[in-house]
Scaffold this active site. Structure first.
Site, mmCIF file in Angstrom:
data_model
loop_
_atom_site.group_PDB
_atom_site.id
_atom_site.type_symbol
_atom_site.label_atom_id
_atom_site.label_comp_id
_atom_site.label_asym_id
_atom_site.label_seq_id
_atom_site.Cartn_x
_atom_site.Cartn_y
_atom_site.Cartn_z
ATOM 1 N N ARG A 37 27.308 47.960 25.981
ATOM 2 C CA ARG A 37 26.707 49.176 26.533
ATOM 3 C C ARG A 37 27.639 49.877 27.522
ATOM 4 O O ARG A 37 27.482 51.074 27.763
ATOM 5 C CB ARG A 37 25.363 48.854 27.181
ATOM 6 N N LYS A 199 5.496 41.166 14.654
ATOM 7 C CA LYS A 199 4.130 41.685 14.620
ATOM 8 C C LYS A 199 4.025 43.115 14.110
ATOM 9 O O LYS A 199 4.846 43.968 14.446
ATOM 10 C CB LYS A 199 3.519 41.598 16.023
ATOM 11 N N GLY A 352 17.165 45.467 19.207
ATOM 12 C CA GLY A 352 17.988 44.356 19.690
ATOM 13 C C GLY A 352 18.234 43.261 18.678
ATOM 14 O O GLY A 352 19.369 42.825 18.467
ATOM 15 N N GLY A 375 13.674 49.988 22.208
ATOM 16 C CA GLY A 375 12.418 50.712 22.273
ATOM 17 C C GLY A 375 12.583 52.187 21.965
ATOM 18 O O GLY A 375 11.728 52.803 21.323
#
Length: 395
Positions: A37, A199, A352, A375
């Site tokens: 990053r 999920k 990720g 996200g």
């Protein structure tokens, strides 16, 4: 949306504040274990340096929740950035205020300053306007280059823009906008998505949005078992979100109406325990024994998914095909990573776990674009306009 980019503004002699995402991992000795990053922002930093700017960097690290935690200090980042860019990077751990304003006002062209973790301030995550104004007093120009934090409307990427006239996106954010948002809207077809992970609940909005835009949708990982159950199959002791069975049915119904192909696993690798050493075997996906947990896609599923990927011109991937963190259940994820890398399609990987997967498989250099956002990338798939980008929409 009309966003101005960094190469469209004049910055010579100006204090250019760049909101970066230096939320990098540390080990117990506070050594940086992955500086991806940091290096991702180098094109933006070098452009500013080459154009005579004074650079002020703002970032968060972890979740200190408004408290000062030395274990989440950005000082190691300043040291690493200095080594990478081969220039001094001054680290400022003083609280934002008159003292730090005096420092930034006396900067010379080409100097770089990194402020301490902005989340040490309680107002940051509340998008506090007072904090935003205080941050803005240190700069003449604001550049957002932190896509991974763009899905959060916080003081350092949203409120701050109310108090600075010139705002723009950096090169990293520009790439993310072009590859992520624009690709979804104007992808070369056949266009497919691979969605995995544990999920359905964490990716329900993304699935609902993307199913109307793609030609095929591959569903793997733990979430696949809710879909298999929705089709009336026995899934053994595998992960199930029973309350989302109807949602899975709705997504499959919508896919049928849109003539979108949904591919689910046809076989799985399962074991009695969620443990790498637990004996495993391959089972049909529609008849998993009661005492078996599905932990990876099986060889026939790999073949099925791979054949579809090879036909595609554009593929987006978010989420692993199984419990890939355990070597005995990593084959499905690794194989898909290799097939995607070897295909001729435009491949975009975000999230990720997916990024880790392509890195572990050693094929990251063959992926067309790897998103820095987890996200944020997921919210792009959900069709949302990210607050950090919306704040730049002025022109």
């Amino acid at each position: 949306m009309a966003v101005k980019y960094i190469d469209q503004i004049e910055m010579k002699d100006q204090r250019v504040m760049i909101r970066v995402d230096y939320n990098v991992p540390y080990d117990k000795e506070m050594n940086i274990t992955d500086d991806t990053r940091i290096t991702a922002t180098l094109p933006t930093l070098e452009y500013c340096l080459n154009n005579g700017a004074k650079i002020i960097l703002v970032s968060h690290l972890g979740r200190p929740k408004g408290q000062i935690k030395q274990s989440l200090s950005l000082k190691p980042v300043a040291i690493r950035l200095s080594e990478i860019i081969k220039k001094p990077v001054r680290f400022i751990d003083s609280p934002l205020g008159n003292e730090t304003i005096n420092i930034t006002q006396s900067m010379n062209n080409g100097e770089i300053i990194l402020f301490e973790n902005i989340r040490f301030y309680p107002g940051e995550e509340k998008n506090d306007r007072t904090l935003g104004e205080l941050i803005a007093r240190h700069a003449d120009i604001f550049i957002n280059d932190a896509f991974a934090a763009a899905h959060r409307g916080h003081s350092s990427n949203f409120a701050v823009t109310e108090f600075i006239q010139t705002v723009a996106a950096g090169f990293l954010l520009k790439s993310e906008i072009e590859y992520s948002q624009k690709t979804i809207e104007s992808a070369e077809r056949p266009f497919g998505a691979i969605i995995g992970g544990a999920k359905v609940s964490s990716k329900l909005d993304a699935l609902t949005n993307i199913v109307s835009k793609v030609d095929f949708l591959i569903i793997g990982g733990g979430m696949a078992f809710t879909f298999l159950k929705a089709n009336g199959h026995s899934i053994g002791n595998s992960l199930l979100e029973e309350e989302l069975i109807d949602s899975a049915k709705d997504i499959m119904k919508k896919a049928k109406e849109k003539n979108v192909t949904i591919l689910l696993p046809v076989d799985i690798v399962g074991a009695q325990e969620f443990d790498n050493e637990s004996p495993n075997a391959v089972y049909p996906a529609d008849a998993i024994p009661d005492d078996i947990i599905g932990l990876d896609i099986g060889p026939e599923s790999i073949k099925l998914f791979s054949e579809e990927i090879k036909k595609a011109r554009t593929v987006i991937w978010n989420g692993p095909m199984g419990a890939f963190e355990m070597p005995n259940f990593s084959r499905g994820t690794n194989e898909i990573a290799n097939v995607l890398a070897d295909s001729d399609c435009l491949s975009i990987v975000g999230g990720g776990d997916s990024v880790t997967a392509v890195n572990k498989a050693g094929v990251s250099d063959k992926i067309s674009y790897i998103s820095t956002g987890g996200g944020a990338f997921l919210e792009v798939l959900e069709g949302k306009i990210l607050p950090g980008i919306a704040a730049l929409d002025r022109y």
